[in-house]
Design an enzyme around this catalytic site. Structure first.
Site, mmCIF file in Angstrom:
data_model
loop_
_atom_site.group_PDB
_atom_site.id
_atom_site.type_symbol
_atom_site.label_atom_id
_atom_site.label_comp_id
_atom_site.label_asym_id
_atom_site.label_seq_id
_atom_site.Cartn_x
_atom_site.Cartn_y
_atom_site.Cartn_z
ATOM 1 N N GLU A 116 0.848 -1.200 0.000
ATOM 2 C CA GLU A 116 0.000 0.000 0.000
ATOM 3 C C GLU A 116 0.880 1.245 0.000
ATOM 4 O O GLU A 116 1.960 1.226 0.584
ATOM 5 C CB GLU A 116 -0.849 0.033 1.287
ATOM 6 C CG GLU A 116 -1.726 -1.186 1.442
ATOM 7 C CD GLU A 116 -2.449 -1.237 2.791
ATOM 8 O OE1 GLU A 116 -2.181 -0.367 3.648
ATOM 9 O OE2 GLU A 116 -3.263 -2.147 2.964
ATOM 10 N N LYS A 118 2.083 4.586 1.518
ATOM 11 C CA LYS A 118 1.993 5.098 2.886
ATOM 12 C C LYS A 118 1.587 6.561 2.805
ATOM 13 O O LYS A 118 2.380 7.433 2.481
ATOM 14 C CB LYS A 118 3.322 4.941 3.619
ATOM 15 C CG LYS A 118 3.203 5.344 5.062
ATOM 16 C CD LYS A 118 4.439 4.971 5.843
ATOM 17 C CE LYS A 118 4.277 5.337 7.304
ATOM 18 N NZ LYS A 118 4.014 6.774 7.516
ATOM 19 N N ASP A 120 0.664 10.238 3.695
ATOM 20 C CA ASP A 120 1.228 11.134 4.690
ATOM 21 C C ASP A 120 0.134 12.076 5.168
ATOM 22 O O ASP A 120 0.061 13.238 4.776
ATOM 23 C CB ASP A 120 2.395 11.911 4.070
ATOM 24 C CG ASP A 120 3.325 12.434 5.130
ATOM 25 O OD1 ASP A 120 3.121 12.107 6.312
ATOM 26 O OD2 ASP A 120 4.261 13.169 4.772
ATOM 27 N N TYR A 226 -8.696 7.642 2.461
ATOM 28 C CA TYR A 226 -8.576 6.271 1.953
ATOM 29 C C TYR A 226 -8.517 5.347 3.153
ATOM 30 O O TYR A 226 -7.835 5.668 4.141
ATOM 31 C CB TYR A 226 -7.269 6.082 1.170
ATOM 32 C CG TYR A 226 -7.316 6.485 -0.286
ATOM 33 C CD1 TYR A 226 -8.420 6.191 -1.084
ATOM 34 C CD2 TYR A 226 -6.225 7.138 -0.873
ATOM 35 C CE1 TYR A 226 -8.442 6.554 -2.431
ATOM 36 C CE2 TYR A 226 -6.240 7.497 -2.214
ATOM 37 C CZ TYR A 226 -7.351 7.206 -2.979
ATOM 38 O OH TYR A 226 -7.365 7.552 -4.298
ATOM 39 N N LYS A 315 10.163 3.421 4.330
ATOM 40 C CA LYS A 315 10.111 4.865 4.061
ATOM 41 C C LYS A 315 10.931 5.236 2.816
ATOM 42 O O LYS A 315 11.988 4.661 2.575
ATOM 43 C CB LYS A 315 10.664 5.639 5.261
ATOM 44 C CG LYS A 315 9.861 5.479 6.541
ATOM 45 C CD LYS A 315 8.586 6.232 6.489
ATOM 46 C CE LYS A 315 8.280 7.300 7.438
ATOM 47 N NZ LYS A 315 8.833 7.844 8.521
ATOM 48 N N CYS A 409 22.456 46.879 -7.266
ATOM 49 C CA CYS A 409 22.818 45.552 -7.768
ATOM 50 C C CYS A 409 24.140 45.098 -7.124
ATOM 51 O O CYS A 409 25.114 45.849 -7.136
ATOM 52 C CB CYS A 409 22.963 45.604 -9.280
ATOM 53 S SG CYS A 409 23.652 44.093 -9.977
ATOM 54 N N CYS A 412 27.015 45.151 -10.031
ATOM 55 C CA CYS A 412 27.515 46.335 -10.735
ATOM 56 C C CYS A 412 27.174 47.634 -10.022
ATOM 57 O O CYS A 412 27.577 48.712 -10.467
ATOM 58 C CB CYS A 412 26.984 46.364 -12.165
ATOM 59 S SG CYS A 412 25.225 46.680 -12.257
ATOM 60 N N CYS A 427 17.948 44.716 -11.838
ATOM 61 C CA CYS A 427 19.116 45.574 -11.905
ATOM 62 C C CYS A 427 18.951 46.423 -13.151
ATOM 63 O O CYS A 427 18.645 45.920 -14.231
ATOM 64 C CB CYS A 427 20.374 44.710 -12.009
ATOM 65 S SG CYS A 427 21.775 45.580 -12.713
ATOM 66 N N CYS A 433 26.217 45.593 -16.586
ATOM 67 C CA CYS A 433 26.305 44.701 -15.425
ATOM 68 C C CYS A 433 26.975 43.401 -15.853
ATOM 69 O O CYS A 433 26.465 42.696 -16.728
ATOM 70 C CB CYS A 433 24.908 44.434 -14.883
ATOM 71 S SG CYS A 433 24.901 43.216 -13.553
HETATM 72 C C1 9MJ Z 1 -0.795 4.687 5.742
HETATM 73 N N1 9MJ Z 1 -0.392 5.654 6.542
HETATM 74 O O1 9MJ Z 1 -1.011 4.895 4.552
HETATM 75 C C2 9MJ Z 1 -1.271 1.804 7.695
HETATM 76 N N2 9MJ Z 1 -1.006 3.389 6.300
HETATM 77 O O2 9MJ Z 1 -1.693 -0.191 8.983
HETATM 78 C C3 9MJ Z 1 -1.299 2.238 5.607
HETATM 79 N N3 9MJ Z 1 -0.984 3.095 7.605
HETATM 80 C C4 9MJ Z 1 -1.366 1.083 8.943
HETATM 81 N N4 9MJ Z 1 -1.466 1.262 6.499
HETATM 82 C C5 9MJ Z 1 -1.682 -0.573 10.269
HETATM 83 N N5 9MJ Z 1 -1.415 2.160 4.280
HETATM 84 C C6 9MJ Z 1 -1.364 0.494 11.032
HETATM 85 C C7 9MJ Z 1 -1.161 1.571 10.195
#
Ligand code: 9MJ
Length: 672
Positions: A116, A118, A120, A226, A315, A409, A412, A427, A433
């Site tokens: 999946e 991740k 943020d 999601y 990460k 400037c 110059c 300038c 210049c």
């Molecule tokens: C994120 N942050 O997209 C989990 N997460 O699964 C995904 N976080 C997660 N899975 C278990 N895709 C604990 C956190």
């Protein structure tokens, strides 16, 4: 010995205090003062020290819990199932170790995983009873979170009521609320116009928006959701992927980027695929998450403290870091535009060591309140130029003073002009210049301009410094003997450069015109002007209306062209260039009505692979076509790249022909 232990103890205490403080800033105040990468490093160091000295572990160490206690202002809710955190990995070795450990525990040769993105954003738990949303809660410390139901209900992608069949009596859904990049930029623009504080990144914006005490404000924020997990007593499919499919059938949004993978190789391939997609997505992801697909297997391997053994977050290299802003210097561009540039304490971000970053213009420096001496957030995403995103006022040295654009400037000493309504300062020195002269010469010699092989910026700097070259025409007066007097210029290089200059004399009108560096006349515009007029003389004498009628040229560019040729100094340079033997083939202008696509109108939508939309547009216009931005029944065809917009729908509503990129390329090559 005792000394060593007490040093470790001190360090552990120091790390715990620092991490607690950062947790509070991140989870409660939504205003972190360190980068995620720095936070991860501190947490890792603490984890490693605790692993080496298990006697130092305490139940309230930040390694033993996730996040922070709920903030005031929201009711506290106890999660019926604790919200987990994820173990992190930063290298392929750690991923291999994860796979090896699981295979060993399960006594299997190869495992099936789900990969999946991740997201943020901010983790959220949703509770549905009889198919209706009854609770939305933040993660908090994993055990207790904040009741943010009213705010969650304003997020449009979260269904208030589930759809489909076999809906369980009670369903607990876990996922991430996040903000799209485009929505984030719009929001920051809005906040900035209203004189309010902007957010540093989409994640802080999402967290700040969801944890608003006034849900009406949350409702205005472009939040999305999601889901990536669920639990119910009523039974779910026996694989993670199956569960996600079931959730989707009940109307819950699931990321389309999720896939299944076999073994370590599959994990590596999935990581590479999403790392590649990272900058194409309209939301930020900071890694990928690997999860065992079989729920039985998940149950068998279980948990360690608050993190499941069956999942791992791998990460990506950080795209944001915090470093020291040593100074703000001013760079002078080809047209005199002055750009503040941040000189930074070197920092590894986005895969490279960054020492400079653009600050765009004085207004931006002021808006972001960035001062020399500050700690600043530096971002480098993909191949994009590194940027200073914000300062961290909490870490500001007391001596830091606001920065102002110098009034002269730096190269110059000429006065700096600030045109009303324009963000850029310039300038006023023109070619007096040395910086402008250097840039003009670099532009003139560039591959897409006069293509003078071997004439790079270092050499140009020497030529300008020694007053050997005042204007592009002087380049053609250079001989081997003069060149050989320069630093690091042997006989061979000198003779090569003279030959390259000789060769560059024979060029095209489009290249020469582009090389002159007229403001806002890029390659495409230069080519259009060249094709339309056929000679420099023709362009120099054209009136504004005729110029503005050329495809890709509007009134602004027309005015720049006229101003350029009205300047006696520029005319002189052109005369000198021609006298030095620069020549181009005279192109006979084509009559528009004789062009193959005369009378045809096209609309471009989506992104093309083989060329930019601007190029495609120029190529069509070269053949006499008109390119417009809206679809009507008079449109000849809509050319749709990937991720086309609503124009494609409109084309099909009106029955207008739709061509894909291959059809466009075929059309263009049939006309060559
Ligand atoms: C994120 N942050 O997209 C989990 N997460 O699964 C995904 N976080 C997660 N899975 C278990 N895709 C604990 C956190």
């Amino acid at each position: 010995m005792a000394g060593a232990t007490s040093t470790v103890k001190d360090r552990v205490a120091e790390l715990r205090a620092a991490i607690e403080e950062h947790n509070h800033r991140y989870y409660v105040l939504d205003r972190p003062s360190v980068s995620d990468a720095e936070y991860d490093r501190l947490l890792r160091e603490l984890q490693e020290l605790e692993a080496e000295h298990p006697r130092l572990i305490e139940p309230d160490s930040p390694t033993q819990r996730v996040g922070a206690r709920p903030a005031d202002g929201f009711e506290t809710v106890t999660h019926s199932i604790p919200m987990l955190s994820l173990a992190n990995a930063f290298s392929n070795e750690e991923v291999a170790e994860f796979d090896r450990r699981l295979r060993e525990r399960l006594d299997l040769d190869e495992l099936t995983y789900v990969i999946e993105p991740k997201l943020d954003g901010l983790a959220i738990a949703l509770r549905y009873e009889h198919g209706r949303l009854v609770l939305g809660a933040t993660r908090g410390d994993g055990r207790q979170g904040e009741n943010v139901t009213t705010n969650v209900r304003t997020v449009r992608s979260i269904p208030l009521k589930l759809r489909g069949n076999n809906i369980p009596q009670a369903l607990e859904v876990r996922g991430e609320i996040f903000m799209e990049r485009s929505g984030f930029e719009q929001l920051n623009r809005r906040l900035s116009e209203a004189g309010q504080k902007t957010f540093v990144n989409p994640r802080n914006a999402a967290a700040g928006s969801l944890r608003q005490l006034d849900p009406a404000i949350t409702a205005q924020r472009p939040l999305r959701f999601y889901c990536y997990g669920a639990a119910t007593e009523d039974g779910l499919p026996d694989t993670h992927l199956g569960c996600l499919e079931q959730l989707q059938q009940w109307g819950l949004p699931v990321s389309p980027e999720i896939s299944q993978a076999s073994g370590l190789e599959g994990l590596e391939a999935g990581y590479a695929r999403l790392a590649e997609r990272r900058n194409e997505l309209d939301y930020e992801i900071d890694g990928v998450v690997y999860k065992l697909d079989s729920l039985d297997q998940q149950g068998e391997v279980g948990f360690v403290s608050r993190a499941p053994r069956w999942a791992l977050a791998h990460k990506f290299p950080a795209q944001e870091e915090i470093t020291r802003l040593l100074a703000i210097e001013v760079q002078v561009g080809r047209t005199g535009a002055l750009t503040p540039v941040a000189r930074l304490e070197p920092v590894f971000v986005g895969g490279v060591t960054v020492t400079n970053a653009t600050l765009h213009n004085a207004e931006e420096v002021q808006r972001k309140d960035v001062r020399p001496g500050d700690w600043v957030v530096v971002r480098r995403a993909g191949d994009v130029i590194p940027e200073v995103v914000a300062s961290v006022p909490e870490r500001r040295p007391s001596a830091a003073r606001p920065w102002v654009m110098p009034s002269n400037c730096p190269e110059c000493g000429s006065a700096v002009e600030q045109v009303d309504g324009e963000a850029v300062a310039r300038c006023s020195g023109g070619l007096v210049c040395p910086a402008q002269r250097r840039r003009a010469l670099e532009h003139f010699a560039a591959r897409s301009a006069m293509d003078i092989d071997g004439l790079g910026s270092k050499l140009i700097a020497q030529l300008v410094e020694a007053d050997l070259v005042l204007s592009p025409a002087d380049l053609y007066r250079l001989d081997e003997a003069t060149l050989q007097q320069l630093d690091r210029m042997g006989r061979k290089s000198a003779s090569n450069l003279v030959r390259a200059l000789e060769q560059s004399r024979h060029t095209t009108l489009a290249r020469l015109l582009f090389a002159l560096g007229i403001r806002e006349v890029g390659e495409v515009t230069a080519a259009q002007l060249a094709r339309h007029f056929g000679s420099l003389q023709g362009i120099a004498e054209a009136d504004a209306e005729v110029l503005a009628g050329v495809p890709d040229v509007g009134p602004v560019v027309a005015a720049h062209v006229q101003a350029f040729f009205a300047e006696p100094h520029n005319r002189e340079v052109i005369e000198q260039l021609l006298a030095a033997g620069v020549e181009y083939e005279v192109e006979t202008p084509r009559r528009p009505e004789a062009m193959p696509l005369a009378g045809k109108t096209y609309v471009l939508t989506g992104s093309l692979q083989a060329m930019t939309r601007a190029r495609a547009r120029a190529a069509l216009e070269e053949q006499g076509a008109k390119v417009t931005s809206s679809v009507s029944k008079n449109t000849t065809a809509v050319i749709a790249g990937t991720q086309p917009g609503s124009k494609l729908e409109r084309a099909s509503d009106l029955g207008v022909t739709v061509l894909d990129e291959n059809a466009l390329l075929a059309l263009l090559s049939s006309l060559e």
